[in-house]
Design a protein around this motif. Sequence first.
Motif, mmCIF file in Angstrom:
data_model
loop_
_atom_site.group_PDB
_atom_site.id
_atom_site.type_symbol
_atom_site.label_atom_id
_atom_site.label_comp_id
_atom_site.label_asym_id
_atom_site.label_seq_id
_atom_site.Cartn_x
_atom_site.Cartn_y
_atom_site.Cartn_z
ATOM 1 N N UNK A 242 0.842 -1.194 0.000
ATOM 2 C CA UNK A 242 0.000 0.000 0.000
ATOM 3 C C UNK A 242 0.876 1.242 0.000
ATOM 4 N N UNK A 243 1.896 1.233 0.857
ATOM 5 C CA UNK A 243 2.846 2.330 0.891
ATOM 6 C C UNK A 243 4.251 1.745 0.968
ATOM 7 N N UNK A 244 5.111 2.136 0.052
ATOM 8 C CA UNK A 244 6.533 1.794 0.106
ATOM 9 C C UNK A 244 7.293 3.108 0.239
ATOM 10 N N UNK A 245 7.979 3.316 1.359
ATOM 11 C CA UNK A 245 8.562 4.636 1.636
ATOM 12 C C UNK A 245 9.872 4.886 0.882
ATOM 13 N N UNK A 246 9.803 4.738 -0.442
ATOM 14 C CA UNK A 246 10.952 5.081 -1.285
ATOM 15 C C UNK A 246 10.398 5.840 -2.485
ATOM 16 N N UNK A 247 11.246 6.569 -3.165
ATOM 17 C CA UNK A 247 10.775 7.349 -4.313
ATOM 18 C C UNK A 247 10.379 6.424 -5.460
ATOM 19 N N UNK A 248 9.486 6.913 -6.300
ATOM 20 C CA UNK A 248 9.122 6.163 -7.487
ATOM 21 C C UNK A 248 10.324 5.876 -8.367
ATOM 22 N N UNK A 249 11.274 6.784 -8.376
ATOM 23 C CA UNK A 249 12.469 6.597 -9.203
ATOM 24 C C UNK A 249 13.307 5.425 -8.701
ATOM 25 N N UNK A 250 13.462 5.321 -7.380
ATOM 26 C CA UNK A 250 14.225 4.191 -6.832
ATOM 27 C C UNK A 250 13.495 2.873 -7.047
ATOM 28 N N UNK A 251 12.165 2.895 -6.920
ATOM 29 C CA UNK A 251 11.390 1.677 -7.194
ATOM 30 C C UNK A 251 11.574 1.259 -8.650
ATOM 31 N N UNK A 252 11.600 2.247 -9.550
ATOM 32 C CA UNK A 252 11.803 1.965 -10.965
ATOM 33 C C UNK A 252 13.154 1.282 -11.181
ATOM 34 N N UNK A 253 14.200 1.841 -10.585
ATOM 35 C CA UNK A 253 15.538 1.245 -10.755
ATOM 36 C C UNK A 253 15.583 -0.165 -10.169
ATOM 37 N N UNK A 254 14.898 -0.370 -9.037
ATOM 38 C CA UNK A 254 14.839 -1.724 -8.452
ATOM 39 C C UNK A 254 14.251 -2.707 -9.458
ATOM 40 N N UNK A 255 13.138 -2.319 -10.071
ATOM 41 C CA UNK A 255 12.443 -3.224 -10.993
ATOM 42 C C UNK A 255 13.244 -3.435 -12.269
ATOM 43 N N UNK A 256 13.812 -2.380 -12.798
ATOM 44 C CA UNK A 256 14.584 -2.478 -14.044
ATOM 45 C C UNK A 256 15.790 -3.396 -13.847
ATOM 46 N N UNK A 257 16.525 -3.198 -12.770
ATOM 47 C CA UNK A 257 17.707 -4.032 -12.525
ATOM 48 C C UNK A 257 17.304 -5.486 -12.300
ATOM 49 N N UNK A 258 16.189 -5.707 -11.597
ATOM 50 C CA UNK A 258 15.720 -7.074 -11.353
ATOM 51 C C UNK A 258 15.304 -7.746 -12.662
ATOM 52 N N UNK A 259 14.658 -6.997 -13.537
ATOM 53 C CA UNK A 259 14.195 -7.583 -14.801
ATOM 54 C C UNK A 259 15.363 -7.940 -15.714
ATOM 55 N N UNK A 260 16.361 -7.076 -15.748
ATOM 56 C CA UNK A 260 17.533 -7.355 -16.600
ATOM 57 C C UNK A 260 18.260 -8.605 -16.098
ATOM 58 N N UNK A 261 18.442 -8.695 -14.786
ATOM 59 C CA UNK A 261 19.088 -9.877 -14.215
ATOM 60 C C UNK A 261 18.251 -11.128 -14.470
ATOM 61 N N UNK A 262 16.942 -10.994 -14.354
ATOM 62 C CA UNK A 262 16.028 -12.122 -14.571
ATOM 63 C C UNK A 262 16.134 -12.635 -16.006
ATOM 64 N N UNK A 263 16.397 -11.735 -16.931
ATOM 65 C CA UNK A 263 16.534 -12.142 -18.334
ATOM 66 C C UNK A 263 17.841 -12.882 -18.584
ATOM 67 N N UNK A 264 18.784 -12.758 -17.645
ATOM 68 C CA UNK A 264 20.102 -13.333 -17.874
ATOM 69 C C UNK A 264 20.999 -12.396 -18.661
#
Lengths: 139, 393
Positions: free
Chosen positions: B22-44
């Motif tokens: 419901x609330x994640x106390x981090x900026x949208x920009x940091x959440x974006x970087x978290x997801x982008x880095x996770x997706x790239x790693x997930x792709x191999x």
Amino acid sequence: MDASIGIPPAVTDETEQFWTNAAQGRLVIEHCLACGAESFPPRGMCRKCRGRSMSAVEVAGRGRVYSFTVNYQRWLPDLEVPYTIVLVEFPDHPGVRVIGRLRDGDPQRAAIGLEVEVGFEPGPGGFAIPSFAAVEGAG
Amino acid sequence: MGSERFEQRAVISGVGQSAIDRVVPRSGFQLTLDAVMAAIADAGLGVDDIDGLAMFPGGGAANLPGYANGNLYEVHDALGITTTWRQGQVEGMSLPFYAASQAVATGQARHVVVWRTVKEGSAARLAGGRPAYGSTHPEAEGPLAWLLPVGALSPVCQVAPYATRYMYEYGVTREQLAWIPVTQRLHASLNPDAVYRDPLTVDDYLGSRMISWPICLYDCDVPADGSTAIVISAVETAHDLRSPVRIEAMAGVIDGRPSWEQWEDMGRVGYATAAAMWARTDLTPQDVDVAQLYDGFTIEAVWWLEAMGFCGTGEAGAFVEGGARIALDGQLPLNTWGGQLSGGRLHAGFGHTAEAVRQLRGEAGERQVVGAEVAAVTNVGGIEAGAALLTRW
Ligand SMILES: [Zn+2]
């Protein structure tokens, strides 16, 4: 019920005629001078023949409720709830549908097919917003 | 029809998500970087393999507080990469991977990351409730100019009249529709990333407060904070990828008036899209093992069930009643991550796509559908619609 709490419309070249007439209690739609088709909302182009010469005509007859919702949520501070929103169609103006409030709204009164009269009430920013009234004896 | 379908020249190679709540106390920009880095790693893949970026929404679209986050160029700068293709989508996106698939299929890029970040949970908390559509602007513009001034202040009020009409025409009841949020909550209880995981009953649903008749609290998706990123790669790079998923077919058609209040019949919104999608594959609705159907509201999943041909028009109420058919072991497991109703409003089909990929890889943990080989993914935003079939590699 006070319907003036809310967000007013941005008025454009295309919509100015609608809001000016609304302030005088008239619901106007576009009428194509080439083919006679009617369009709403106003786009400056006929949705049937793509003609660009459009005039305004008044919708004066009764409408029928295509569907409705009764809103209970206070989306903005001081918004008065509940109120009924109706989508109204007009037997004399096929293809035209207008969204507005159902005035003097006993929420239980709203029904699909309910016969309504065209009207307006004071809305946000001093604009007159479409507000329909159930025809007495209907519904 | 096989080789000329451009979508088969693309694969979904990675999915990644930030913390979702419901609330994640981090900026949208940091959440974006978290997801982008996770997706790239997930792709191999490595970050330097990425040569395309896309986000939803692009600049300028912020009708809801917390709806739009970040900026493509700032993410580009943070990653420190060179790109040959970029896109920001303001209007509907049909599907998260739609345009990116075209980019890699036509050689404009090899590996594209597309993301969607929401901070609507934080925005709702700040507003003391779910805020009004358009409240980020002083005046209602475009199609909203007809809706907001009369009090249709939320997508809830805008979709609700069509739900009223649908229930009237087909005799579908709230008692039947309750089984969608109830069953999806059961699925969410098996998803550690879902926002709401406690049990929900039909009685809870019927007793919940009405938001805009006939849509009650549990018919609405959950405003959330979180980011989802998806990597789309050219099929010829498959040997470099950890676990790609095929795009069997996809389509996105608008065949009605694209204004909330002017739809001839919003229940028809997905039909042309679904028909165009099925025309691009030899598979049929009976072949689908798991369905991730857009559920901004319960009624949207209802309409997709019918448009996609999983049941007949007007039959979705009976189809979902009791929940057995849409359960994890049913004939059509539906929104196995909890959907947006319980998993969180990750929006625009991003959460649905991430879950479809995980199911097809067999990486969905406790909520895994046994033997999932074909997944349906749909998205709808207003009248913008997209539908796809994804298949196991
Ligand atoms: Zn004409």
